[in-house]
Design an enzyme around this catalytic site. Structure first.
Site, mmCIF file in Angstrom:
data_model
loop_
_atom_site.group_PDB
_atom_site.id
_atom_site.type_symbol
_atom_site.label_atom_id
_atom_site.label_comp_id
_atom_site.label_asym_id
_atom_site.label_seq_id
_atom_site.Cartn_x
_atom_site.Cartn_y
_atom_site.Cartn_z
ATOM 1 N N PHE A 1 -6.608 26.125 -44.667
ATOM 2 C CA PHE A 1 -6.964 26.254 -46.076
ATOM 3 C C PHE A 1 -6.483 27.588 -46.631
ATOM 4 C CE2 PHE A 1 -10.259 23.947 -43.790
ATOM 5 C CZ PHE A 1 -10.465 22.815 -44.553
ATOM 6 N N ASP A 2 -5.969 27.559 -47.855
ATOM 7 C CA ASP A 2 -5.814 28.776 -48.630
ATOM 8 C C ASP A 2 -7.207 29.202 -49.099
ATOM 9 O OD1 ASP A 2 -4.594 30.844 -50.126
ATOM 10 O OD2 ASP A 2 -4.569 29.577 -51.910
ATOM 11 N N GLY A 3 -7.317 30.428 -49.566
ATOM 12 C CA GLY A 3 -8.620 30.930 -49.997
ATOM 13 C C GLY A 3 -8.894 30.718 -51.471
ATOM 14 N N PHE B 1 -3.968 23.096 -47.172
ATOM 15 C CA PHE B 1 -4.302 22.928 -48.581
ATOM 16 C C PHE B 1 -4.106 24.244 -49.324
ATOM 17 C CE2 PHE B 1 -7.074 19.915 -46.258
ATOM 18 C CZ PHE B 1 -6.578 18.737 -46.781
#
Length: 308
Positions: free
Chosen positions: A168-170, A280
Site C-alpha cells: 500500500f501507498d500511504g 495500491f
C-alpha cells in the site's frame, strides 16, 4: 472445484470479502474489443459460441487463487470469499463460470448486470475491497466507503510460494490526503515542516484503512511465523515525515509487516523485491511505474485525482 458450502445467513463477522470484475480475473481483451467495435449483440454471440473455451488468466488471477487458499489453512467456516461482479449478462457469463470451474476456484456468488454498472451490489454483498478495470465503477465504490482500485494491466507475475502479499501507498490510500494537499499546494519544505509539527497527531484514515484493519484481523488468526498474508507500506515519504506515519499506525493498533520510506525513489524495484501480489497507489505516475513490475491498482482518490 472445491465445494465449500457458505451459510445462507449473514457471513462470519470476521470474513474478508473481495469483489472482482470478470475482466480482472480473466483475460477478456479479445471479447471486449468485439464489444467496443461491434456492439452488445456481437459480443454476446461471440461469448455464447465459445462458452466452453477456457479463458486465459487475468491480472488478478494469482491474487484470487492465493486468497482462496487461505480457507484451507483455517478450520471451520470459510473466512475469505470472492464475489464476481460483472457487466456481462448471466447468459454470456456462463463462459466465465465454466472457466472458474476449470481452474478450481471456489467462487459461487455473482451479480451479472447485463451492461449495467455492478458497483451498487458491493455493499449488499458486504465487500471490503473491489477490483475492476472500469474507473467509473471504482470511483462509485469509493464514494460508498469501500476500498476500490482500477487494476492496471501489465505487471502480474506468478509467484513461487503461497504467501499473499499486499502493498500500500500511504497518503490518500491508507491515510487521508491531508498531508498531500499541503505538498501539492505549498511544496516539499512546507510539507516536511507541517509533518514535523504534527508528528504526534495521527493522520485521518484513507479509503483502504478499513480493508487493512479487516486484513489484520485475519492475519491475527495465524502464528506470526506461519502467516500466509504479508503487508507492506511503500511510500515516497522519508525522514522526518516518517514519524507521523509510524505513530498513526500505532494509534490505530495496526501492524504492517514491512515499511519502506523511499524519499521519492521509484517504487517498482522495491515492490518486486517484496514480491507484491498487488500494490495500491493514488498517483497515476507511480502506478504506471509500479505496473511494470507487479499488479497495480490505481486508487482514484484525493487531490492527485481531482479533475481527472
Amino acid at each position: 472445484m472445491t465445494n465449500t458450502q457458505y451459510p445462507t445467513g449473514k457471513p462470519h463477522p470476521n470474513r474478508l470479502i473481495i469483489a472482482i470484475s470478470s475482466r480482472v480475473l480473466f483475460d477478456l481483451r479479445e471479447s471486449h474489443q468485439i464489444f467496443e467495435e461491434q456492439g452488445v449483440e456481437a459480443f454476446s454471440a461471440y461469448q455464447v459460441e465459445r462458452e466452453n473455451d477456457i479463458l486465459p488468466k487475468g491480472e488478478a488471477f494469482s491474487l484470487v487463487e492465493k486468497f482462496l487458499q487461505i480457507n484451507e489453512r483455517l478450520p471451520g467456516e470459510p473466512r475469505v470469499e470472492v464475489i464476481l461482479l460483472s457487466r456481462n449478462s448471466a447468459d454470456t457469463g456462463l463462459r466465465v463460470f465454466n472457466s472458474i470451474e476449470h481452474y478450481g476456484l471456489n467462487i459461487s456468488r455473482a451479480a451479472f448486470c447485463n451492461g449495467g454498472s455492478p458497483y451498487r451490489y458491493i455493499s449488499p454483498f458486504g465487500c471490503h475491497l473491489f477490483l475492476s478495470t472500469d474507473g467509473e465503477d471504482v470511483r462509485r465504490a469509493l464514494e460508498q466507503g469501500v476500498a476500490a482500485a482500477t487494476l492496471i494491466p501489465g505487471g502480474a507475475r506468478e509467484r513461487g510460494d503461497e504467501v499473499l502479499r499486499f502493498a500500500f501507498d500511504g497518503d490518500a490510500v491508507l491515510f487521508s490526503d491531508e498531508a498531500e494537499q499541503i505538498f501539492k499546494r505549498d511544496g516539499l519544505d512546507a510539507f516536511t515542516s507541517a509533518e514535523r509539527a504534527s508528528a504526534k497527531k495521527p493522520l485521518q484514515g484513507g479509503p483502504f484503512k478499513g480493508f487493512l484493519e479487516t486484513l489484520q484481523q485475519l492475519q491475527a488468526e495465524f502464528d506470526p511465523e506461519d502467516c500466509p498474508i504479508r503487508t507492506a507500506l511503500v511510500t515516497a515519504r522519508s525522514a522526518p515525515a516518517h514519524e507521523r506515519v509510524i505513530r498513526t499506525l500505532r494509534a490505530w493498533n495496526i501492524r504492517i509487516d514491512e515499511s519502506m520510506f523511499l524519499g521519492g525513489l521509484p517504487k517498482g524495484e522495491f515492490l518486486r523485491a517484496f514480491g507484491a501480489d498487488v500494490f495500491f497507489d493514488d498517483q497515476p505516475v507511480h502506478c504506471a511505474s509500479a505496473s511494470a513490475h507487479v499488479a497495480t491498482g490505481h486508487v482514484p482518490h484525493g487531490i492527485a485525482n481531482q479533475g481527472k
